[in-house]
Design an enzyme around this catalytic site. Structure first.
Site, PDB file in Angstrom:
ATOM      1  N   PRO A  88      36.805  43.959  42.418  1.00 39.49           N
ATOM      2  CA  PRO A  88      37.520  42.695  41.322  1.00 39.49           C
ATOM      3  C   PRO A  88      38.069  42.158  42.075  1.00 39.49           C
ATOM      4  CG  PRO A  88      38.186  44.997  41.335  1.00 39.49           C
ATOM      5  CD  PRO A  88      37.294  45.543  41.873  1.00 39.49           C
ATOM      6  N   CYS A 142      41.709  39.729  42.641  1.00 39.06           N
ATOM      7  CA  CYS A 142      42.284  37.455  42.089  1.00 39.06           C
ATOM      8  C   CYS A 142      42.141  36.247  42.307  1.00 39.06           C
ATOM      9  CB  CYS A 142      43.538  38.354  42.027  1.00 39.06           C
ATOM     10  SG  CYS A 142      44.244  39.966  40.460  1.00 39.06           S
ATOM     11  N   GLN A 188      38.415  43.921  34.247  1.00 34.19           N
ATOM     12  CA  GLN A 188      38.867  45.006  34.724  1.00 34.19           C
ATOM     13  C   GLN A 188      40.406  44.301  34.198  1.00 34.19           C
ATOM     14  OE1 GLN A 188      41.237  44.375  38.277  1.00 34.19           O
ATOM     15  NE2 GLN A 188      40.499  46.315  38.602  1.00 34.19           N
ATOM     16  N   TYR A 217      50.547  48.928  40.544  1.00 32.92           N
ATOM     17  CA  TYR A 217      50.236  48.434  39.130  1.00 32.92           C
ATOM     18  C   TYR A 217      50.882  48.813  37.685  1.00 32.92           C
ATOM     19  CZ  TYR A 217      48.810  44.514  41.324  1.00 32.92           C
ATOM     20  OH  TYR A 217      48.399  43.608  42.213  1.00 32.92           O
ATOM     21  N   GLY A 272      34.444  43.148  48.869  1.00 34.85           N
ATOM     22  CA  GLY A 272      35.620  42.503  48.207  1.00 34.85           C
ATOM     23  C   GLY A 272      35.116  41.242  49.160  1.00 34.85           C
TER      24      GLY A 272
HETATM   25  C1  FMN Z   1      42.056  38.277  47.422  1.00 35.67           C
HETATM   26  C2  FMN Z   1      41.713  39.719  46.381  1.00 35.67           C
HETATM   27  C3  FMN Z   1      42.798  40.076  45.646  1.00 35.67           C
HETATM   28  C4  FMN Z   1      42.164  41.407  44.834  1.00 35.67           C
HETATM   29  N1  FMN Z   1      42.358  41.367  43.954  1.00 35.67           N
HETATM   30  C5  FMN Z   1      42.375  42.650  43.544  1.00 35.67           C
HETATM   31  C6  FMN Z   1      42.272  42.788  42.037  1.00 35.67           C
HETATM   32  O1  FMN Z   1      41.891  41.593  40.712  1.00 35.67           O
HETATM   33  N2  FMN Z   1      42.295  43.881  40.963  1.00 35.67           N
HETATM   34  C7  FMN Z   1      41.833  44.996  41.935  1.00 35.67           C
HETATM   35  O2  FMN Z   1      41.612  46.199  41.308  1.00 35.67           O
HETATM   36  N3  FMN Z   1      41.714  44.414  42.919  1.00 35.67           N
HETATM   37  C8  FMN Z   1      42.106  43.805  44.361  1.00 35.67           C
HETATM   38  N4  FMN Z   1      41.577  43.781  45.412  1.00 35.67           N
HETATM   39  C9  FMN Z   1      41.142  44.368  45.639  1.00 35.67           C
HETATM   40  C10 FMN Z   1      39.743  44.338  46.223  1.00 35.67           C
HETATM   41  O3  FMN Z   1      39.095  44.667  45.095  1.00 35.67           O
HETATM   42  C11 FMN Z   1      39.659  45.256  47.203  1.00 35.67           C
HETATM   43  O4  FMN Z   1      39.519  46.714  46.309  1.00 35.67           O
HETATM   44  C12 FMN Z   1      39.865  45.293  48.618  1.00 35.67           C
HETATM   45  O5  FMN Z   1      39.959  43.806  49.279  1.00 35.67           O
HETATM   46  C13 FMN Z   1      38.912  46.042  49.779  1.00 35.67           C
HETATM   47  O6  FMN Z   1      37.385  45.774  49.426  1.00 35.67           O
HETATM   48  P1  FMN Z   1      37.116  44.747  50.987  1.00 35.67           P
HETATM   49  O7  FMN Z   1      37.620  45.221  51.986  1.00 35.67           O
HETATM   50  O8  FMN Z   1      35.180  44.586  50.517  1.00 35.67           O
HETATM   51  O9  FMN Z   1      37.091  43.449  50.536  1.00 35.67           O
HETATM   52  C14 FMN Z   1      41.650  42.001  46.121  1.00 35.67           C
HETATM   53  C15 FMN Z   1      41.346  42.026  47.196  1.00 35.67           C
HETATM   54  C16 FMN Z   1      41.337  40.752  47.539  1.00 35.67           C
HETATM   55  C17 FMN Z   1      41.321  40.379  49.560  1.00 35.67           C
END
Ligand code: FMN
Ligand code: FAD
Length: 783
Positions: A412, A414, A489, A570, A711
């Site tokens: 997920p 944002c 989500q 949150y 992500g």
């Molecule tokens: C731009 C951005 C927005 C994110 N928004 C959410 C979100 O809406 N909900 C959530 O649970 N995690 C959110 N995350 C966390 C990601 O889901 C993820 O756990 C995090 O980026 C680490 O994984 P990665 O190293 O693969 O990017 C967000 C991360 C980024 C970079």
């Protein structure tokens, strides 16, 4: 120049050699409290890479050391009557006593002064020295004397270990995992010279106690170990030499230098024996110090270069050692694993070795791992091939009635691009292209359950008809054009609400147009953030009702799965963490009470969400802050949600409080997904700095998580999964008909690219010393 060295272990002696070579006229003296040939321990172990380093720095000692070495290539894992061997590891062992004698001899040749049986009590006797090396080992008197300055941290680990020896020959670095009536015992063993091997025995404190080892002397405990491992010792004896049971101290020091004194080796930092790096670190410290002395204009500058230049390397090794020791401390988590999966876990525990790497070195072993993985799926009713199994990432997975074709998930994220909570064309393209790109499961960004539940004005929501229509369009597109499933989500921002768009200042309060925010307790996130209102029961009811209404809308949109966001500080997370929940009512206090409201919401959602559709919960498995949530709490949290009917725990971490101290790195949150999965026995999804399909396969094959979310990699590469499918030849991967010519091309090219790369890697890989030695001693073939 005058250099005084306290401690004649590997660090002190090697530093003396290198400094004396550099400055032959310097007066360099080593003071050692033991006799010259007095030593504890049995063998030491070095990798080929470490020996290359020694070869570069002092050829004579390198030659003598390597003449005395026993070489081996294989790691052997003995578990539940099976043995799995993996080659290509390139290790050497040598007697610690011989190593010290070689270093002493070399130091003497160069003119280093060596004084034995001299116990240094005060460094003041070296008042005329330009430099004092504190190489006085793990219990360093001088580190402790100046503890306020060096600021050592000593983390005494729970497991008990004892260092012993044996005459049992071994042709591999051997791990024996032994079930006993008292609990699990582990032997880490390797041969270091003809007829001698090192044996380190390890067990947890409860098993230690139950096995009656408390209070036994060395001989008695060696006899007990010989009984336990007798079948493997094969009539050979266990030898002791100060082989008392101890707890391993993980030592880290904030400072390594005080005036002209510098800590070296175990005195400054230790590394757990399971990665065999104690002596290596000690000698490489000596190399780093000598290199700094060679290039710096003054001793002060050299010590500064040593302290700052060397730290990262030491911390990296310590981190690998930490990860490894935690694996051994929690071996019971994996005790019921299939032996080949267990062995894969042993091999990949410290992240240095991965799936692809093992596939190159030990293809038969990895083939067995793949087969075992596929067999477990077959046993669960999946129609998958066990003759030619797919890699774990491309194996299907089921949650309730939802089946996904592969284990790659878009996390997920944002996008901060909604208009009054309504997803736009940007969202359609964003989710649509990632679905077409092949991920098995797509998560929506945190979708807010009401207007004032938003994090930012750009956050998506699901509280009105317009939003519902827009989300349905996205879900329909995903279902019509891809094989992906899509999970909604749902979340509420709590005290992190009314903040700016990510690119305008993440988590910073809005300058204007903000709204009232609520939280478990009236604690602002930043000191200048909006102070949240403590949620009362009426407020809780309203929040619960908006979650339920959003879930009902989600079902009407056609989402396949629902996730409740209880992470990242949150609203619901603010109830769970003691750092953000200071309530005195039934929703504060113990973990059970802090979980009451999040569980209430989960249960309300579960009641309206269709029975055949799965639900997950996202948690922060640690707050990375003193007094906050820990991995053990995460296990309890996961158990509570599992009892309430959760199908999957999405394991993230942190973002609870501003002053957290996260430890980043590759796959840095995976240990928590592992802990939750294998202690709470619930399916998990891991996430966090997982950037390659190789890492994902490593995690899945080792049973550390069931799904792998990516992500940021998905932000820049919607076709991450399709490319990985091509790489691993997973040709059943779905592709929309419009793109089939592209799929055919990448699949065709990938097979060739992969072969080319593997051949290149094999060609580029230098022969290990064990291979070279075997070649040199091979009898010439008859012509
Ligand atoms: C731009 C951005 C927005 C994110 N928004 C959410 C979100 O809406 N909900 C959530 O649970 N995690 C959110 N995350 C966390 C990601 O889901 C993820 O756990 C995090 O980026 C680490 O994984 P990665 O190293 O693969 O990017 C967000 C991360 C980024 C970079
Ligand atoms: C019981 C035990 C057994 C071990 N066995 C092995 C093994 O088999 N293989 C392996 O690879 N690693 C082994 N290790 C780990 C390994 O010893 C260290 O990681 C490595 O030796 C670190 O080198 P060092 O020079 O920093 O410290 P050390 O090797 O500990 O050397 C420090 C030296 O300083 C001396 N000293 C301390 N204080 C004073 C003083 N005040 N005055 C004078 N001299 C002093 C000590 O006698 C010692 O010789 C063992 C550790 C322990 C605790």
């Amino acid at each position: 120049m005058k250099v005084a060295i306290i401690g004649g272990g590997p660090a002190g002696l090697y530093a003396a050699i290198l400094l004396k070579k550099q400055r032959p006229s310097a007066d360099i003296t080593v003071y050692e409290r033991n006799r010259a040939d007095d030593t504890f321990g049995f063998g030491v172990v070095f990798s080929d890479a470490t020996l290359d380093n020694f070869e570069k720095h002092d050829l004579p000692s390198y030659h003598r050391i390597t003449q005395e070495f026993a070489y081996w290539d294989d790691i052997a894992v003995h578990f539940r009557g099976t043995v799995h061997r993996v080659g290509g590891n390139g290790f050497c062992g040598c007697s610690r006593q011989k190593l010290l004698l070689i270093l002493q001899e070399r130091a003497r040749e160069l003119g280093v002064g060596l004084h034995f049986e001299v116990d240094i009590e005060e460094e003041s006797r070296f008042a005329d020295a330009d430099l004092i090396l504190l190489a006085d080992g793990v219990n360093s008197r001088f580190r402790d004397k100046y503890a306020e300055h060096f600021q050592p941290e000593v983390d005494l680990r729970a497991n008990k270990f004892a260092w012993m020896g044996s005459t049992r020959p071994l042709d591999a670095f051997t791990f024996v995992f032994q079930e006993t009536e008292w609990g699990p015992f582990i032997a880490h063993a390797y041969q270091y010279e003809a007829g001698h091997s090192t044996w380190i025995f390890e067990t947890d404190p409860d098993t230690f106690e139950r096995a009656g080892l408390t209070g036994l002397n060395e001989t008695q405990s060696a006899a007990r170990m010989a009984e336990i491992f007798g079948w493997f010792l094969d009539g050979h004896k266990l030898l002791t030499n100060r082989s008392m049971w101890r707890n391993f101290p993980m030592i880290r020091s904030k400072r390594w230098v005080k005036d002209n004194m510098v800590l070296l080796g175990d005195a400054k930092a230790s590394a757990h024996f399971s990665i065999g790096s104690g002596t290596k670190l000690a000698m490489e410290d000596a190399i780093a110090l000598a290199e700094a002395m060679a290039k710096a204009p003054s001793i002060e500058a050299a010590l500064d270069i040593y302290e700052h230049g060397r730290r990262e390397e030491v911390e990296k090794t310590q981190h690998a050692a930490d990860v490894s020791l935690v694996w051994f401390e929690h071996v019971d988590r994996f005790w019921d694993f299939d032996p080949v999966q267990f062995a894969f876990g042993v091999m990949t525990r410290s992240k240095a070795i991965t799936y692809d790497n093992l596939k190159l070195r030990a293809p038969d072993f990895v083939a067995e791992v793949e087969k075992s993985f596929a067999k477990q799926l077959q046993a669960n009713g999946f129609d998958v091939s066990t003759d030619k199994p797919m890699v774990p990432l491309f194996q299907p997975f089921r949650l309730r009635a939802m089946e996904i074709a592969n284990r790659a998930v878009m996390s997920p994220m944002c996008m901060y691009s909604a208009k009054e909570g309504v997803p736009t064309d940007f969202h359609l393209v964003h989710y649509g292209s990632r679905a077409i790109g092949g991920a098995g499961l797509i998560f929506t960004e945190m979708t807010c359950v009401s207007r004032d539940a938003r994090i930012t004005p750009g956050c998506a929501g699901l509280w009105n008809d317009e939003q519902e229509t827009a989300w349905r369009r996205i879900v329909d597109f995903v279902h019509a054009n891809s094989a992906a499933k899509i999970c909604l989500q749902l979340g509420h921002a709590g005290r992190k609400g009314a903040t700016k768009l990510m690119w305008d200042g993440i988590d910073r309060p809005l300058d204007e147009g903000g709204w009232d925010v609520v939280s478990a307790s009236p604690l602002p996130y930043f000191p200048d953030s909006r102070v949240p209102r403590e949620l009362d029961r009426a407020g809780m009811n309203a929040v619960r009702n908006s979650f339920v209404a959003a879930a009902e809308r989600g079902e009407r949109c056609g989402f396949d799965m629902l996730e409740l966001h209880c992470a990242h500080g949150y609203l619901l997370a603010s109830f769970i963490s003691p750092l953000t929940n200071t309530r005195t009512d039934e929703y504060g206090g113990s973990l059970e009470s802090r979980l009451r409201f999040p569980l209430e919401i989960f249960e309300a959602l579960r009641a309206v969400w269709p029975k055949h559709k799965p639900m997950s919960v996202r948690i922060s498995a640690t707050d990375w802050a003193d007094g906050g949530i820990t991995g053990d709490d995460a296990v309890a949290i996961a158990r509570a949600f599992a009892e309430a009917g959760v199908d999957l725990v999405d394991v993230s971490t942190g973002q609870t409080v501003r002053d957290a101290q996260p430890v980043y790195g590759r796959m840095f949150q995976t240990p928590f997904a592992d802990q939750v999965r294998n202690e709470a026995r619930v399916a998990t999804m891991c996430v966090g700095n997982i950037t390659t399909a190789d890492q994902a396969n490593t995690i899945l094959a080792a049973g550390r998580a069931d799904l792998v979310a990516l992500g940021r990699p998905h932000l820049v590469d919607p076709f991450f999964t399709m490319k990985a499918a091509a790489w691993y030849g997973a040709d059943e991967a779905f592709c929309p008909p419009q793109y089939l010519p592209g799929k055919e091309q990448i699949f065709r090219n990938s097979v060739r690219d992969r072969q080319d790369l593997e051949e290149l890697r094999i060609k580029a890989k230098p022969k290990t010393r064990a291979e070279l030695k075997a070649e040199a001693t091979k009898p010439l073939a008859a012509e």
